[in-house]
Design a protein around this motif. Structure first.
Motif, short mmCIF file in Angstrom:
data_model
loop_
_atom_site.label_atom_id
_atom_site.label_comp_id
_atom_site.label_asym_id
_atom_site.label_seq_id
_atom_site.Cartn_x
_atom_site.Cartn_y
_atom_site.Cartn_z
N ILE A 118 29.70 23.52 -27.26
CA ILE A 118 28.48 22.90 -26.75
C ILE A 118 28.16 21.70 -27.64
N HIS A 119 27.91 20.56 -26.99
CA HIS A 119 27.52 19.34 -27.71
C HIS A 119 26.20 18.86 -27.14
N SER A 120 25.30 18.47 -28.01
CA SER A 120 24.03 17.95 -27.53
C SER A 120 24.14 16.44 -27.35
N SER A 121 23.32 15.92 -26.45
CA SER A 121 23.30 14.48 -26.22
C SER A 121 21.93 14.09 -25.70
N ARG A 122 21.64 12.81 -25.78
CA ARG A 122 20.37 12.30 -25.27
C ARG A 122 20.54 12.03 -23.77
N ILE A 123 19.47 12.31 -23.04
CA ILE A 123 19.49 12.05 -21.60
C ILE A 123 18.22 11.30 -21.22
N ASP A 124 18.28 10.66 -20.08
CA ASP A 124 17.10 10.02 -19.50
C ASP A 124 16.35 11.11 -18.75
N ILE A 125 15.30 11.64 -19.37
CA ILE A 125 14.59 12.79 -18.81
C ILE A 125 13.96 12.46 -17.46
N LYS A 126 13.49 11.23 -17.29
CA LYS A 126 12.89 10.84 -16.02
C LYS A 126 13.92 10.92 -14.90
N LYS A 127 15.10 10.36 -15.14
CA LYS A 127 16.17 10.41 -14.14
C LYS A 127 16.60 11.85 -13.89
N PHE A 128 16.68 12.63 -14.95
CA PHE A 128 17.08 14.04 -14.84
C PHE A 128 16.11 14.81 -13.93
N VAL A 129 14.81 14.63 -14.15
CA VAL A 129 13.81 15.33 -13.35
C VAL A 129 13.89 14.86 -11.90
N PHE A 130 14.01 13.56 -11.68
CA PHE A 130 14.09 13.05 -10.31
C PHE A 130 15.36 13.55 -9.60
N ASP A 131 16.45 13.67 -10.32
CA ASP A 131 17.69 14.23 -9.73
C ASP A 131 17.47 15.68 -9.30
N ILE A 132 16.77 16.44 -10.13
CA ILE A 132 16.49 17.84 -9.79
C ILE A 132 15.60 17.92 -8.56
N ILE A 133 14.58 17.08 -8.53
CA ILE A 133 13.69 17.06 -7.36
C ILE A 133 14.47 16.71 -6.11
N GLU A 134 15.37 15.76 -6.23
CA GLU A 134 16.19 15.35 -5.08
C GLU A 134 17.08 16.50 -4.59
N MET A 135 17.57 17.31 -5.52
CA MET A 135 18.41 18.45 -5.12
C MET A 135 17.64 19.42 -4.24
N PHE A 136 16.34 19.53 -4.46
CA PHE A 136 15.53 20.49 -3.70
C PHE A 136 14.82 19.86 -2.50
N GLU A 137 15.08 18.59 -2.25
CA GLU A 137 14.37 17.89 -1.19
C GLU A 137 14.56 18.55 0.18
N ASN A 138 15.79 18.93 0.52
CA ASN A 138 16.03 19.57 1.82
C ASN A 138 15.29 20.89 1.93
N SER A 139 15.34 21.69 0.88
CA SER A 139 14.64 22.97 0.90
C SER A 139 13.14 22.76 1.05
N LEU A 140 12.61 21.76 0.37
CA LEU A 140 11.18 21.47 0.47
C LEU A 140 10.81 21.05 1.89
N GLN A 141 11.65 20.20 2.49
CA GLN A 141 11.38 19.74 3.85
C GLN A 141 11.44 20.89 4.84
N GLU A 142 12.44 21.76 4.69
CA GLU A 142 12.58 22.90 5.59
C GLU A 142 11.37 23.83 5.52
N LYS A 143 10.78 23.92 4.35
CA LYS A 143 9.63 24.80 4.15
C LYS A 143 8.30 24.05 4.30
N HIS A 144 8.39 22.79 4.68
CA HIS A 144 7.21 21.94 4.87
C HIS A 144 6.36 21.89 3.60
#
Length: 154
Positions: A118-144
């Motif tokens: 395991i290696h740690s690294s810096r990430i763009d947290i804003k992009k990371f959170v938006f990517d996660i939100i995007e992954m759930f977009e279809n599920s959110l839409q299906e559930k209104h």
């Protein structure tokens, strides 16, 4: 045996008693170690069951979506091009999601086996959170449902 003196018998008795006490102490230590190992085993078993339950849910959600989409396609008598593109996008997203989850499971197994470091690294947290939100977009839409996310600068 009648030839032994009281002192000899007392010495033998004391040696046996000492030996008994050492054995009793050693057994007590072993008993405690066994109890500790049993607790660890029970905790490990509980964690394994939780992992399997989570794994089942993580894999079942995208698979259910894919089955539902394919079922709706089969039932449609005529499917227009736009609908097919939209379904194709959803299929791609759900398959990507499923692939990512399975890859993470294999990576976790490799890490557990010591095959990956395991290696740690810096990430763009804003992009990371938006990517996660995007992954759930279809599920959110299906559930209104809608998800609002706001970043507050420090």
């Amino acid at each position: 045996m009648a030839d032994k003196t009281y002192e000899q018998l007392k010495k033998e008795y004391d040696e046996l008693e000492n030996s008994y006490k050492k054995t009793e102490k050693a057994l007590h230590i072993v008993d405690n170690k066994i109890k500790d190992l049993n607790e660890k085993l029970l905790k490990s078993e509980s964690m394994k069951m939780t992992f399997i339950s989570n794994l089942k849910n993580e894999l079942n959600d995208p698979l259910s979506s894919l089955f539902a989409l394919s079922s709706s396609l089969i039932k449609e008598e005529q499917v227009d091009q736009d609908y097919m593109k939209e379904v194709g996008k959803i299929f791609y997203k759900e398959l990507s999601n499923l692939y990512q989850k399975i890859s993470n499971i294999f990576a976790a197994a490799d890490i557990e086996a010591g095959e990956i470091e395991i290696h740690s690294s810096r990430i763009d947290i804003k992009k990371f959170v938006f990517d996660i939100i995007e992954m759930f977009e279809n599920s959110l839409q299906e559930k209104h449902l809608t998800l609002n996310f706001k970043i507050v600068n420090d």
